[in-house]
Design a protein around this motif. Sequence first.
Motif, PDB file in Angstrom:
ATOM      1  N   SER A  36      12.828 103.676  20.313  1.00 29.30           N
ATOM      2  CA  SER A  36      13.881 102.869  19.714  1.00 29.30           C
ATOM      3  C   SER A  36      13.595 101.396  19.969  1.00 29.30           C
ATOM      4  O   SER A  36      13.104 101.028  21.034  1.00 29.30           O
ATOM      5  CB  SER A  36      15.234 103.241  20.331  1.00 29.30           C
ATOM      6  N   ALA A  37      13.933 100.560  18.992  1.00 31.47           N
ATOM      7  CA  ALA A  37      13.772  99.118  19.162  1.00 31.47           C
ATOM      8  C   ALA A  37      14.760  98.590  20.199  1.00 31.47           C
ATOM      9  O   ALA A  37      14.525  97.566  20.827  1.00 31.47           O
ATOM     10  CB  ALA A  37      13.981  98.402  17.835  1.00 31.47           C
ATOM     11  N   ASN A  38      15.856  99.298  20.398  1.00 31.43           N
ATOM     12  CA  ASN A  38      16.863  98.920  21.376  1.00 31.43           C
ATOM     13  C   ASN A  38      17.074 100.106  22.318  1.00 31.43           C
ATOM     14  O   ASN A  38      17.951 100.931  22.098  1.00 31.43           O
ATOM     15  CB  ASN A  38      18.172  98.539  20.666  1.00 31.43           C
ATOM     16  N   PRO A  39      16.261 100.218  23.371  1.00 31.46           N
ATOM     17  CA  PRO A  39      16.273 101.432  24.208  1.00 31.46           C
ATOM     18  C   PRO A  39      17.385 101.489  25.254  1.00 31.46           C
ATOM     19  O   PRO A  39      17.155 101.812  26.409  1.00 31.46           O
ATOM     20  CB  PRO A  39      14.895 101.386  24.863  1.00 31.46           C
ATOM     21  N   GLU A  40      18.621 101.201  24.855  1.00 32.29           N
ATOM     22  CA  GLU A  40      19.738 101.212  25.803  1.00 32.29           C
ATOM     23  C   GLU A  40      19.951 102.582  26.449  1.00 32.29           C
ATOM     24  O   GLU A  40      20.296 102.667  27.617  1.00 32.29           O
ATOM     25  CB  GLU A  40      21.032 100.749  25.120  1.00 32.29           C
ATOM     26  N   GLN A 144      16.606  95.502   8.387  1.00 32.31           N
ATOM     27  CA  GLN A 144      17.568  96.582   8.190  1.00 32.31           C
ATOM     28  C   GLN A 144      16.925  97.938   8.451  1.00 32.31           C
ATOM     29  O   GLN A 144      15.720  98.064   8.527  1.00 32.31           O
ATOM     30  CB  GLN A 144      18.132  96.544   6.772  1.00 32.31           C
ATOM     31  N   THR A 145      17.771  98.921   8.557  1.00 32.98           N
ATOM     32  CA  THR A 145      17.323 100.298   8.707  1.00 32.98           C
ATOM     33  C   THR A 145      17.471 100.979   7.351  1.00 32.98           C
ATOM     34  O   THR A 145      18.398 100.691   6.603  1.00 32.98           O
ATOM     35  CB  THR A 145      18.182 101.017   9.762  1.00 32.98           C
ATOM     36  N   ALA A 151      15.564 115.681  -0.887  1.00 39.73           N
ATOM     37  CA  ALA A 151      16.358 116.568  -1.740  1.00 39.73           C
ATOM     38  C   ALA A 151      15.422 117.377  -2.626  1.00 39.73           C
ATOM     39  O   ALA A 151      14.234 117.078  -2.736  1.00 39.73           O
ATOM     40  CB  ALA A 151      17.304 115.743  -2.603  1.00 39.73           C
ATOM     41  N   MET A 152      15.970 118.389  -3.263  1.00 35.14           N
ATOM     42  CA  MET A 152      15.221 119.170  -4.256  1.00 35.14           C
ATOM     43  C   MET A 152      15.798 118.824  -5.624  1.00 35.14           C
ATOM     44  O   MET A 152      17.014 118.810  -5.811  1.00 35.14           O
ATOM     45  CB  MET A 152      15.366 120.666  -3.987  1.00 35.14           C
ATOM     46  N   GLN A 153      14.912 118.519  -6.553  1.00 32.74           N
ATOM     47  CA  GLN A 153      15.333 118.210  -7.918  1.00 32.74           C
ATOM     48  C   GLN A 153      14.356 118.909  -8.856  1.00 32.74           C
ATOM     49  O   GLN A 153      13.152 118.678  -8.778  1.00 32.74           O
ATOM     50  CB  GLN A 153      15.308 116.699  -8.124  1.00 32.74           C
ATOM     51  N   ASP A 154      14.861 119.778  -9.718  1.00 25.85           N
ATOM     52  CA  ASP A 154      14.018 120.586 -10.611  1.00 25.85           C
ATOM     53  C   ASP A 154      12.967 121.356  -9.801  1.00 25.85           C
ATOM     54  O   ASP A 154      11.793 121.389 -10.164  1.00 25.85           O
ATOM     55  CB  ASP A 154      13.346 119.710 -11.674  1.00 25.85           C
ATOM     56  N   ASP A 155      13.384 121.940  -8.692  1.00 26.34           N
ATOM     57  CA  ASP A 155      12.522 122.727  -7.793  1.00 26.34           C
ATOM     58  C   ASP A 155      11.358 121.926  -7.203  1.00 26.34           C
ATOM     59  O   ASP A 155      10.336 122.486  -6.822  1.00 26.34           O
ATOM     60  CB  ASP A 155      11.986 123.974  -8.509  1.00 26.34           C
ATOM     61  N   LYS A 156      11.500 120.609  -7.164  1.00 22.27           N
ATOM     62  CA  LYS A 156      10.475 119.762  -6.555  1.00 22.27           C
ATOM     63  C   LYS A 156      11.129 118.881  -5.497  1.00 22.27           C
ATOM     64  O   LYS A 156      12.250 118.407  -5.701  1.00 22.27           O
ATOM     65  CB  LYS A 156       9.810 118.862  -7.610  1.00 22.27           C
ATOM     66  N   PRO A 157      10.442 118.663  -4.382  1.00 27.53           N
ATOM     67  CA  PRO A 157      11.017 117.771  -3.368  1.00 27.53           C
ATOM     68  C   PRO A 157      11.051 116.320  -3.864  1.00 27.53           C
ATOM     69  O   PRO A 157      10.092 115.848  -4.468  1.00 27.53           O
ATOM     70  CB  PRO A 157      10.083 117.924  -2.172  1.00 27.53           C
ATOM     71  N   VAL A 158      12.162 115.666  -3.620  1.00 25.06           N
ATOM     72  CA  VAL A 158      12.350 114.268  -4.016  1.00 25.06           C
ATOM     73  C   VAL A 158      12.731 113.486  -2.769  1.00 25.06           C
ATOM     74  O   VAL A 158      13.536 113.955  -1.959  1.00 25.06           O
ATOM     75  CB  VAL A 158      13.478 114.133  -5.068  1.00 25.06           C
ATOM     76  N   GLU A 159      12.155 112.306  -2.614  1.00 26.03           N
ATOM     77  CA  GLU A 159      12.486 111.447  -1.484  1.00 26.03           C
ATOM     78  C   GLU A 159      13.215 110.212  -2.012  1.00 26.03           C
ATOM     79  O   GLU A 159      12.783 109.591  -2.976  1.00 26.03           O
ATOM     80  CB  GLU A 159      11.209 111.029  -0.752  1.00 26.03           C
ATOM     81  N   ARG A 160      14.337 109.895  -1.376  1.00 20.77           N
ATOM     82  CA  ARG A 160      15.089 108.691  -1.714  1.00 20.77           C
ATOM     83  C   ARG A 160      15.176 107.829  -0.468  1.00 20.77           C
ATOM     84  O   ARG A 160      15.252 108.347   0.643  1.00 20.77           O
ATOM     85  CB  ARG A 160      16.509 109.035  -2.171  1.00 20.77           C
ATOM     86  N   MET A 161      15.195 106.531  -0.679  1.00 20.24           N
ATOM     87  CA  MET A 161      15.374 105.610   0.438  1.00 20.24           C
ATOM     88  C   MET A 161      16.562 104.716   0.119  1.00 20.24           C
ATOM     89  O   MET A 161      16.600 104.081  -0.928  1.00 20.24           O
ATOM     90  CB  MET A 161      14.109 104.788   0.652  1.00 20.24           C
ATOM     91  N   ILE A 162      17.528 104.699   1.035  1.00 17.95           N
ATOM     92  CA  ILE A 162      18.742 103.909   0.855  1.00 17.95           C
ATOM     93  C   ILE A 162      18.903 102.998   2.071  1.00 17.95           C
ATOM     94  O   ILE A 162      18.918 103.486   3.206  1.00 17.95           O
ATOM     95  CB  ILE A 162      19.984 104.818   0.712  1.00 17.95           C
ATOM     96  N   SER A 166      26.198  98.011   4.864  1.00 22.24           N
ATOM     97  CA  SER A 166      27.544  98.215   4.331  1.00 22.24           C
ATOM     98  C   SER A 166      27.637  98.022   2.818  1.00 22.24           C
ATOM     99  O   SER A 166      28.560  98.543   2.190  1.00 22.24           O
ATOM    100  CB  SER A 166      28.535  97.292   5.043  1.00 22.24           C
ATOM    101  N   ALA A 167      26.713  97.307   2.213  1.00 18.10           N
ATOM    102  CA  ALA A 167      26.724  97.144   0.758  1.00 18.10           C
ATOM    103  C   ALA A 167      26.538  98.477   0.043  1.00 18.10           C
ATOM    104  O   ALA A 167      27.023  98.657  -1.083  1.00 18.10           O
ATOM    105  CB  ALA A 167      25.634  96.170   0.327  1.00 18.10           C
ATOM    106  N   TYR A 168      25.847  99.435   0.681  1.00 18.63           N
ATOM    107  CA  TYR A 168      25.575 100.735   0.049  1.00 18.63           C
ATOM    108  C   TYR A 168      26.235 101.905   0.778  1.00 18.63           C
ATOM    109  O   TYR A 168      26.473 102.943   0.170  1.00 18.63           O
ATOM    110  CB  TYR A 168      24.069 100.992  -0.026  1.00 18.63           C
TER     111      TYR A 168
END
Length: 187
Positions: A36-40, A144-145, A151-162, A166-168
């Motif tokens: 962790s960047a902040n190892p508290e 930011q993090t 997820a699976m979409q049309d039987d294929k793995p899909v990767e999303r990055m969000i 707080s905006a999202y």
Amino acid sequence: MLTGLEVTELPADAIEVGRIADAWGIKGWFKVLPYSANPEALFAARQWYLLPTEKGTKPFSGTALMAVKESKVHSDSVVACASGIDDRNGAEALKGSRIFISRATFPKAAADEFYWVDLIGLQVVNREGQSLGVVRELMSTGPQTVLVIEAMQDDKPVERMIPFVSAYVDDVSLTDKTIRVDWQLDY
């Protein structure tokens, strides 16, 4: 078994928080690579559970409990010392050991703050109630993090990055194991 280590069981709530990189100095101190960047959580725990390195010489087997005397930031890394590890040879023997601590010893997170380990596995849902997938990991991009969602979409793995900002991100419910976001399936 090394002096200063006690044979024990790994707690059920143990979380891997870092690895011992090498000896530091001649008085038994060692350098730690925190995950962790902040190892508290690492600093708050006075007992670390160690598992031996996967490669090379293993100075112990199974799980060892180590009583930490002191841990602190030094320059761009973390250094620590433990009871019974009094010289460079003892510290060098720990090289590569994986560090775990009990989740129960983590400091309480402030409001709107979360430990990454608590977010992994949560379901991500948008404002329309559509499932975007499950948090597989988090990634620090500096300012930011980012949630890495699988997820699976049309039987294929899909990767999303969000971006985990707080905006999202509207809401995080650890109880419901859900993160509600302002994000669409086609983003």
